[in-house]
Design a protein around this motif. Structure first.
Motif, PDB file in Angstrom:
ATOM      1  N   LEU A  66       0.756  -1.153  -0.076  1.00  0.00           N
ATOM      2  CA  LEU A  66       0.122   0.170  -0.302  1.00  0.00           C
ATOM      3  C   LEU A  66       0.759   1.250   0.016  1.00  0.00           C
ATOM      4  O   LEU A  66       0.426   2.295  -0.798  1.00  0.00           O
ATOM      5  CB  LEU A  66      -0.938  -0.090   1.037  1.00  0.00           C
ATOM      6  CG  LEU A  66      -1.953  -1.030   1.234  1.00  0.00           C
ATOM      7  CD1 LEU A  66      -2.585  -1.117   2.684  1.00  0.00           C
ATOM      8  CD2 LEU A  66      -3.158  -0.842   0.213  1.00  0.00           C
ATOM      9  N   PHE A  67       2.008   1.039   0.731  1.00  0.00           N
ATOM     10  CA  PHE A  67       2.895   2.368   0.295  1.00  0.00           C
ATOM     11  C   PHE A  67       3.887   2.407  -0.668  1.00  0.00           C
ATOM     12  O   PHE A  67       4.482   3.651  -1.037  1.00  0.00           O
ATOM     13  CB  PHE A  67       3.954   2.080   1.893  1.00  0.00           C
ATOM     14  CG  PHE A  67       3.521   2.600   3.083  1.00  0.00           C
ATOM     15  CD1 PHE A  67       2.738   3.662   3.226  1.00  0.00           C
ATOM     16  CD2 PHE A  67       3.649   1.772   4.257  1.00  0.00           C
ATOM     17  CE1 PHE A  67       2.102   3.844   4.657  1.00  0.00           C
ATOM     18  CE2 PHE A  67       3.056   2.065   5.370  1.00  0.00           C
ATOM     19  CZ  PHE A  67       2.209   3.101   5.684  1.00  0.00           C
ATOM     20  N   GLY A  68       3.616   1.497  -1.626  1.00  0.00           N
ATOM     21  CA  GLY A  68       4.348   1.306  -2.861  1.00  0.00           C
ATOM     22  C   GLY A  68       5.862   1.285  -2.715  1.00  0.00           C
ATOM     23  O   GLY A  68       6.276   1.900  -3.649  1.00  0.00           O
ATOM     24  N   ILE A  69       6.466   0.652  -1.835  1.00  0.00           N
ATOM     25  CA  ILE A  69       7.812   0.670  -1.585  1.00  0.00           C
ATOM     26  C   ILE A  69       8.429  -0.231  -2.674  1.00  0.00           C
ATOM     27  O   ILE A  69       7.663  -1.229  -3.318  1.00  0.00           O
ATOM     28  CB  ILE A  69       8.360   0.378  -0.292  1.00  0.00           C
ATOM     29  CG1 ILE A  69       7.978  -0.993   0.187  1.00  0.00           C
ATOM     30  CG2 ILE A  69       7.721   1.253   0.739  1.00  0.00           C
ATOM     31  CD1 ILE A  69       8.677  -1.651   1.179  1.00  0.00           C
ATOM     32  N   GLY A  70       9.713  -0.145  -3.203  1.00  0.00           N
ATOM     33  CA  GLY A  70      10.325  -0.690  -4.265  1.00  0.00           C
ATOM     34  C   GLY A  70      11.817  -0.582  -4.272  1.00  0.00           C
ATOM     35  O   GLY A  70      12.447   0.138  -3.179  1.00  0.00           O
ATOM     36  N   PRO A  71      12.566  -1.128  -5.227  1.00  0.00           N
ATOM     37  CA  PRO A  71      13.969  -0.876  -5.389  1.00  0.00           C
ATOM     38  C   PRO A  71      14.475   0.343  -5.310  1.00  0.00           C
ATOM     39  O   PRO A  71      13.638   1.516  -5.721  1.00  0.00           O
ATOM     40  CB  PRO A  71      14.333  -1.458  -6.601  1.00  0.00           C
ATOM     41  CG  PRO A  71      13.324  -2.645  -6.809  1.00  0.00           C
ATOM     42  CD  PRO A  71      11.945  -1.974  -6.242  1.00  0.00           C
ATOM     43  N   GLY A  72      15.390   0.701  -4.348  1.00  0.00           N
ATOM     44  CA  GLY A  72      15.925   2.129  -4.247  1.00  0.00           C
ATOM     45  C   GLY A  72      15.384   2.858  -2.883  1.00  0.00           C
ATOM     46  O   GLY A  72      15.828   3.845  -2.606  1.00  0.00           O
ATOM     47  N   ASP A  73      14.420   2.192  -2.578  1.00  0.00           N
ATOM     48  CA  ASP A  73      13.747   2.774  -1.269  1.00  0.00           C
ATOM     49  C   ASP A  73      14.163   2.274  -0.051  1.00  0.00           C
ATOM     50  O   ASP A  73      14.860   1.118   0.247  1.00  0.00           O
ATOM     51  CB  ASP A  73      12.047   2.624  -1.243  1.00  0.00           C
ATOM     52  CG  ASP A  73      11.392   3.337  -2.271  1.00  0.00           C
ATOM     53  OD1 ASP A  73      12.007   4.332  -2.808  1.00  0.00           O
ATOM     54  OD2 ASP A  73      10.311   2.597  -2.778  1.00  0.00           O
ATOM     55  N   GLU A  74      14.076   3.101   1.126  1.00  0.00           N
ATOM     56  CA  GLU A  74      14.704   2.592   2.333  1.00  0.00           C
ATOM     57  C   GLU A  74      13.773   2.855   3.502  1.00  0.00           C
ATOM     58  O   GLU A  74      12.922   3.725   3.185  1.00  0.00           O
ATOM     59  CB  GLU A  74      16.111   3.449   2.706  1.00  0.00           C
ATOM     60  CG  GLU A  74      17.124   3.281   1.972  1.00  0.00           C
ATOM     61  CD  GLU A  74      18.367   4.173   2.316  1.00  0.00           C
ATOM     62  OE1 GLU A  74      19.322   4.065   1.780  1.00  0.00           O
ATOM     63  OE2 GLU A  74      18.122   4.991   3.296  1.00  0.00           O
ATOM     64  N   VAL A  89       9.818  -5.545   4.049  1.00  0.00           N
ATOM     65  CA  VAL A  89      10.561  -4.624   3.428  1.00  0.00           C
ATOM     66  C   VAL A  89      11.302  -5.283   2.242  1.00  0.00           C
ATOM     67  O   VAL A  89      11.255  -4.839   1.111  1.00  0.00           O
ATOM     68  CB  VAL A  89      11.458  -3.800   4.449  1.00  0.00           C
ATOM     69  CG1 VAL A  89      11.967  -2.725   3.922  1.00  0.00           C
ATOM     70  CG2 VAL A  89      10.683  -2.895   5.528  1.00  0.00           C
ATOM     71  N   ALA A  90      12.157  -6.180   2.839  1.00  0.00           N
ATOM     72  CA  ALA A  90      13.330  -6.677   1.787  1.00  0.00           C
ATOM     73  C   ALA A  90      12.460  -7.475   0.497  1.00  0.00           C
ATOM     74  O   ALA A  90      12.877  -7.515  -0.619  1.00  0.00           O
ATOM     75  CB  ALA A  90      14.025  -7.816   2.429  1.00  0.00           C
ATOM     76  N   ALA A  91      11.253  -8.249   0.953  1.00  0.00           N
ATOM     77  CA  ALA A  91      10.542  -8.801  -0.023  1.00  0.00           C
ATOM     78  C   ALA A  91      10.074  -7.997  -1.324  1.00  0.00           C
ATOM     79  O   ALA A  91       9.593  -8.531  -2.271  1.00  0.00           O
ATOM     80  CB  ALA A  91       9.513  -9.546   0.464  1.00  0.00           C
ATOM     81  N   HIS A  92       9.868  -6.583  -1.030  1.00  0.00           N
ATOM     82  CA  HIS A  92       9.384  -5.609  -2.041  1.00  0.00           C
ATOM     83  C   HIS A  92      10.453  -5.119  -2.439  1.00  0.00           C
ATOM     84  O   HIS A  92      10.509  -3.882  -3.381  1.00  0.00           O
ATOM     85  CB  HIS A  92       8.716  -4.681  -1.085  1.00  0.00           C
ATOM     86  CG  HIS A  92       7.149  -5.326  -1.039  1.00  0.00           C
ATOM     87  ND1 HIS A  92       6.949  -6.072   0.327  1.00  0.00           N
ATOM     88  CD2 HIS A  92       5.970  -5.500  -1.733  1.00  0.00           C
ATOM     89  CE1 HIS A  92       5.806  -6.592   0.319  1.00  0.00           C
ATOM     90  NE2 HIS A  92       5.186  -6.202  -0.897  1.00  0.00           N
ATOM     91  N   GLY A  93      11.753  -5.433  -2.448  1.00  0.00           N
ATOM     92  CA  GLY A  93      12.835  -4.751  -2.965  1.00  0.00           C
ATOM     93  C   GLY A  93      13.633  -3.605  -2.354  1.00  0.00           C
ATOM     94  O   GLY A  93      14.448  -3.110  -2.975  1.00  0.00           O
ATOM     95  N   ALA A  94      13.059  -3.230  -1.176  1.00  0.00           N
ATOM     96  CA  ALA A  94      13.480  -2.150  -0.625  1.00  0.00           C
ATOM     97  C   ALA A  94      14.514  -2.553   0.361  1.00  0.00           C
ATOM     98  O   ALA A  94      14.744  -3.782   0.613  1.00  0.00           O
ATOM     99  CB  ALA A  94      12.295  -1.479   0.232  1.00  0.00           C
ATOM    100  N   ARG A  95      15.215  -1.357   0.934  1.00  0.00           N
ATOM    101  CA  ARG A  95      16.482  -1.669   1.930  1.00  0.00           C
ATOM    102  C   ARG A  95      15.920  -1.455   3.324  1.00  0.00           C
ATOM    103  O   ARG A  95      15.787  -0.277   3.468  1.00  0.00           O
ATOM    104  CB  ARG A  95      17.572  -1.008   1.743  1.00  0.00           C
ATOM    105  CG  ARG A  95      18.878  -1.294   2.442  1.00  0.00           C
ATOM    106  CD  ARG A  95      19.879  -0.558   2.244  1.00  0.00           C
ATOM    107  NE  ARG A  95      21.151  -0.400   3.132  1.00  0.00           N
ATOM    108  CZ  ARG A  95      21.438   0.479   3.796  1.00  0.00           C
ATOM    109  NH1 ARG A  95      20.952   1.584   3.599  1.00  0.00           N
ATOM    110  NH2 ARG A  95      22.362   0.084   4.699  1.00  0.00           N
TER     111      ARG A  95
END
Length: 380
Positions: A66-74, A89-95
Motif C-alpha cells: 500500500l505504501f508502494g515501496i520498491g527498489p531504491g527505497d529505504e 521490506v526486503a521482499a518488495h525490493g526495498a532496503r
C-alpha cells in the motif's frame, strides 16, 4: 515447564467455536465482521479504519504494498525486531535500515531513528517493544515533519496507550497479532488499521485476491444474475481470517482488560522482588500517561553470566528467552550497521515468563530460581 508465553483458553472459547460449527459456515463471515467491529471499538476508532488478515506479518506485507515501496527505497526499523517486519521490506525490493535502541528500554529514541534518515527513506516501521509505547508521540511528529510515513507494529501492544490514545493509532498504518503467543488470541490472525479509511478498503480487497466482492453468496443478495462473476484490481494473495478464528478472538477480546490487569500485577511483583537481587536490573518505570500491555518482561545482568543463567532456569523447568534477535546481525539483510546500544542490550537481557495463567507460586518460583542462578554465578 513454566512458559514465557501461554494463551488462556477454555470453555468460553469452545462454546464460541461450537456456535460457528452450528451455522455450517466456517469461512469469513459474520463472526469476522463482529471481531473487526469489536477491535475498532477497543481502539476507539470507526469500523471503517480496520480490516482483519490471517496474520500480523501478512498485514505488514500488505502495508508495504500500500505504501508502494520498491527498489531504491529505504525503510527504517529498530534492529530489536521480529523477522517478519524486515522480510516485508526486503521482499518488495526495498532496503531495511536498522536503527539502534535505548539499551534499557529496547525501543528506539527519536535520535536513533533520525540518524538513519536519508533522501531515500520512505518511512519508519516501529515496533513497540514488550508493549511499551516508547517514544511514539515524538517519532510520529518526526515522520510528519519529514514527510515520510509511519507504520506501527503493535503486535506486542494490544492494550497500550499514551494519554488515553491507543497505540497503533498514531501512525498511518498499524498491525496487531492474535497468534497463539499473544495476550488475546484468535488461534492466529491479525488486524490492519489505516488512518485513511480508503486505504483500509484497499487493504481489504488485497487481502482477498484483489477481488471487489467478498463471495458469490453475498453478491447473490445484491444482484439478480451472474453473482459468480468478479473483477480483480490487484494481483494479490488470499490473506483473510475465518469465523472460527474470529469467534475465539472476540471471546478473548472481552477478557483482554482482565488479562492485562493480571500481567500488570505480575510485572509489579517482579519489579519489587527482583530489585532485591544484586546483579539484576528491572525495566525502567513507565512515563506518566503511558499504559503497557505487559507483553514482555525482561531483566538485565552481566553478559558474562546471562546465557548460563538462562540454561539453569531451563534445566529447572523455567523457559526464558531473548526477544528479538538483532536483525542487523542476520546475513540475509546485508546490513553493515554498528549499533552498540542494541548489542549491549542483546548480550545482557533475558525475558522472563509473563502471562495471565501464571499463578502466584509460579512467579515466586521464577524469582527464587533466578536469584539463586545469579547468585551461584556471581559468588560461586
Amino acid at each position: 515447564m513454566i512458559n514465557v508465553f501461554q494463551p488462556s483458553l477454555g470453555d468460553d472459547e469452545l462454546a464460541a467455536v461450537g456456535e460457528v460449527f452450528k451455522t455450517s459456515w466456517i469461512g469469513r463471515g459474520t463472526k469476522v465482521a463482529e471481531f473487526e467491529e469489536a477491535w475498532a471499538a477497543h481502539l476507539g476508532v470507526g469500523r471503517s479504519h480496520v480490516t482483519s488478515t490471517n496474520s500480523c506479518t501478512e498485514a505488514t506485507f500488505l502495508a508495504m504494498e500500500l505504501f508502494g515501496i520498491g527498489p531504491g527505497d529505504e525503510v527504517v526499523l529498530p534492529t530489536v525486531n521480529f523477522v517478519g517486519a524486515a522480510n516485508a521490506v526486503a521482499a518488495h525490493g526495498a532496503r531495511p535500515v536498522f536503527c539502534d535502541v535505548d539499551p534499557e528500554l529496547l525501543n528506539p529514541t527519536v535520535e536513533d531513528i533520525e540518524r538513519c534518515l536519508t533522501p531515500k527513506t520512505r518511512g519508519v516501521l516501529l515496533l513497540h517493544y514488550g508493549g511499551r509505547p516508547g517514544h511514539i508521540v515524538e517519532i510520529a511528529k518526526l515522520c510528519q515533519e519529514r514527510g515520510i510515513w509511519l507504520m506501527e507494529d503493535a503486535a506486542n501492544a494490544q492494550s497500550s496507550s499514551v494519554d488515553g490514545k491507543a497505540v497503533g493509532t498514531f501512525g498511518d498504518i498499524s498491525a496487531w497479532s492474535f497468534d497463539w503467543g499473544k495476550i488475546a488470541v484468535a488461534l492466529d490472525g491479525g488486524i490492519l488499521y489505516a488512518k485513511d479509511p480508503a486505504v483500509t478498503a484497499e487493504a481489504a480487497k488485497r487481502a482477498y485476491l484483489g477481488m471487489a466482492q467478498s463471495s458469490g453468496f453475498s453478491e447473490a443478495h445484491r444482484t439478480q444474475t451472474r453473482w459468480w462473476e468478479f473483477e480483480v484490481s490487484s494481483f494479490s494473495r488470499r490473506s483473510i481470517m475465518n469465523d472460527v478464528q474470529a469467534a475465539v478472538g472476540t471471546t478473548q477480546l472481552a477478557k483482554l482488560r482482565d488479562f492485562v490487569k493480571r500481567r500488570r500485577l505480575i510485572a509489579e511483583f517482579y519489579d519489587s522482588a527482583i530489585a532485591e537481587v544484586p546483579g539484576l536490573r528491572t525495566p525502567p518505570p513507565l512515563p506518566d500517561g503511558h499504559e503497557s500491555s505487559y507483553y514482555i518482561y525482561w531483566v538485565q545482568m552481566d553478559p558474562a553470566i546471562r546465557d548460563a543463567v538462562a540454561r539453569q532456569l531451563f534445566d529447572e523447568g523455567i523457559y526464558t528467552t531473548f526477544r528479538y534477535q538483532l536483525l542487523h546481525k542476520v546475513d540475509a539483510y546485508g546490513s553493515d550497521a554498528v549499533l552498540p546500544s542494541a548489542e549491549k542490550a542483546a548480550a545482557s537481557t533475558l525475558c522472563l515468563p509473563i502471562h495471565q495463567a501464571l499463578s502466584d507460586s509460579d512467579i515466586g518460583r521464577v524469582v527464587d530460581t533466578l536469584a539463586r542462578a545469579v547468585r551461584d554465578r556471581t559468588h560461586g
